[in-house]
Motif scaffolding. Structure first.
Motif, PDB file in Angstrom:
ATOM      1  N   LEU A   1       0.853  -1.187   0.000  1.00 19.36           N
ATOM      2  CA  LEU A   1       0.000   0.000   0.000  1.00 19.36           C
ATOM      3  C   LEU A   1       0.888   1.237   0.000  1.00 19.36           C
ATOM      4  O   LEU A   1       1.749   1.391   0.867  1.00 19.36           O
ATOM      5  CB  LEU A   1      -0.900   0.002   1.237  1.00 19.36           C
TER       6      LEU A   1
ATOM      7  N   LEU B   1      -5.010  -3.703   6.140  1.00 20.44           N
ATOM      8  CA  LEU B   1      -5.561  -2.912   5.036  1.00 20.44           C
ATOM      9  C   LEU B   1      -6.792  -2.124   5.472  1.00 20.44           C
ATOM     10  O   LEU B   1      -6.937  -0.941   5.133  1.00 20.44           O
ATOM     11  CB  LEU B   1      -5.919  -3.825   3.859  1.00 20.44           C
TER      12      LEU B   1
ATOM     13  N   ILE C   1      -1.901  -1.640  -3.793  1.00 22.48           N
ATOM     14  CA  ILE C   1      -2.903  -0.593  -3.686  1.00 22.48           C
ATOM     15  C   ILE C   1      -2.147   0.732  -3.780  1.00 22.48           C
ATOM     16  O   ILE C   1      -1.368   1.070  -2.888  1.00 22.48           O
ATOM     17  CB  ILE C   1      -3.688  -0.669  -2.362  1.00 22.48           C
TER      18      ILE C   1
ATOM     19  N   TRP D   1      -2.502   4.701  -4.009  1.00 21.05           N
ATOM     20  CA  TRP D   1      -3.477   5.737  -3.650  1.00 21.05           C
ATOM     21  C   TRP D   1      -2.952   7.081  -4.146  1.00 21.05           C
ATOM     22  O   TRP D   1      -1.965   7.593  -3.628  1.00 21.05           O
ATOM     23  CB  TRP D   1      -3.647   5.753  -2.136  1.00 21.05           C
TER      24      TRP D   1
ATOM     25  N   LEU E   1      -6.014  -0.610  -7.588  1.00 23.22           N
ATOM     26  CA  LEU E   1      -5.788  -1.875  -6.904  1.00 23.22           C
ATOM     27  C   LEU E   1      -5.470  -2.933  -7.947  1.00 23.22           C
ATOM     28  O   LEU E   1      -6.214  -3.103  -8.915  1.00 23.22           O
ATOM     29  CB  LEU E   1      -7.023  -2.297  -6.091  1.00 23.22           C
TER      30      LEU E   1
END
Length: 399
Positions: A234, A263, A316, A318, A325
């Motif tokens: 992430l 997560l 993931i 962002w 994803l």
């Protein structure tokens, strides 16, 4: 392969022989290799793809003189056949041959011995007579049924090299004792290892009880020792592309339940609320992403990804305007048919079953449909989906 054998392959196309003019068209080459590997007719003989042959006439078109250009084409083709689009990778061999002064490439493909069925971007292909076609459900059943001893999904088959010591024994023993107390006569309850087999967390292998991938991924002491890619990266960027500064980074490792806990906590922390249009004197705030939709996507990213044959992690990413994803493997089985999310299937059925028992998933096949509803209700755009050996879902920020 000698000249006579090669001439025999040039007589006609059939269920084990296919001709292509060029190696550059991956959209035709990969299904052809896939179909030969699946060997629908159960011939148990190698299949051959001849490249440099005119399919209309059967004449060798000649790829040109041997040299760096042909060597590069041969290497490029080998790389393409080893890409994650074609999975699992069948055994193949590529050779340059000359016939009557003309050069062609011959790809030998051995029938794939163990299910799962070979696919291209999640879709299985077969040879029917002299034609490569998408496998029907009946074709797929036929492929599975002819190898009854090896039809179990990847996540159920015993994992060579793993032992009961690789599992979180206290957690499993607690579940074992709880199950034993629920029966009327505990004295006839199976032994611990027999119970582990009964709940499909492993089986005897060459006389030794051996965990399967589900046991390692859900109850393992160190799942990444067996599956290095079984993790989720992430990362949050302060911008709209990967050149932006990294504002946050976290890698979720451990078991799949532990990864989901990480997560969900991180997603909850990163979702922010933005002003919505005023309703009278009220100035409501709404999240830039509906948290339930993101949690559903997190479930999907660990539940449906491909663990076998790849060390690639799920990701993931962002950004300021979206979340991307991605995980290894295309949609599996029936899930590859129709609009993304409209049909459900399970690449990892036993992993899914245990995540359901532990309360992490529902196993109702409605995950992506719920995501769409949550996004629409929150005012976010429709999801975008890309499949290229990985499945990438893009969720746009509410504006």
């Amino acid at each position: 392969m000698n000249s006579e054998e090669l001439r025999e392959l040039l007589k006609c196309e059939d269920d084990r022989t296919e001709w292509k003019l060029s190696a550059k068209d991956a959209d035709k080459i990969l299904p052809a290799i896939c179909a030969l590997a699946n060997d629908l007719g159960d011939s148990r003989r190698p299949g051959y793809l001849l490249i440099g042959v005119d399919p209309k006439t059967g004449r060798v078109a000649d790829l040109g003189q041997r040299g760096p250009a042909l060597d590069q084409e041969q290497q490029s083709l080998a790389s393409r056949l080893q890409s994650s689009r074609l999975w699992p990778t069948p055994a193949f061999d590529i050779q340059l041959h000359e016939l009557d002064g003309k050069t062609l490439l011959v790809v030998r493909v051995d029938p794939y011995p163990v299910p799962p069925i070979v696919t291209v971007d999640g879709m299985p292909w077969v040879r029917r007579a002299a034609t490569t076609v998408r496998a029907t459900p009946a074709d797929q059943d036929r492929l599975r049924e002819r190898r009854p001893l090896k039809t179990q999904p990847f996540d159920v088959r015993p994992l060579a090299g793993a032992t009961v010591e690789d599992l979180d024994m206290p957690a499993l023993e607690e579940r074992y004792e709880a199950a034993r107390e629920d029966v009327d006569d505990p004295d006839v309850f199976p032994s611990f290892e027999a119970w582990l087999t009964q709940v499909q967390l492993g089986a005897p292998l060459q006389g030794t009880w051996t965990p399967n991938p589900t046991a390692i991924l859900v109850f393992g002491r160190s799942p990444q020792s067996f599956f290095p890619g079984a993790k989720v990266e992430l990362v949050r960027y302060a911008g709209e592309d990967i050149d932006g500064p990294i504002a946050f980074r976290r890698t979720a490792t451990g078991t799949l339940p532990q990864q989901l806990d990480v997560l969900w906590a991180q997603m909850s922390a990163h979702v922010t609320e933005i002003p919505a249009p005023a309703d009278g004197i009220r100035a409501p705030f709404v999240p830039d992403y509906p948290l339930e939709a993101l949690k559903e996507m997190a479930r999907n990213i660990v539940q449906h990804r491909q663990y076998e044959g790849t060390n690639a992690p799920a990701r993931i990413e962002w950004f300021e305007d979206r979340i991307e994803l991605s995980n290894p493997g295309g949609p599996f089985g029936r899930a590859s048919e129709g609009e993304f999310g409209s049909n459900s299937d399970y690449r990892n059925p036993m992993v899914t079953d245990w995540l359901k028992q532990l309360g992490y998933v529902e196993q109702l096949g409605r995950g992506i449909r719920r995501v769409r509803k949550h996004l629409a209700k929150n005012g976010n755009p429709e999801i975008e989906v890309e499949v290229d050996g990985f499945t990438r879902v893009i969720v746009r920020r509410r504006v």
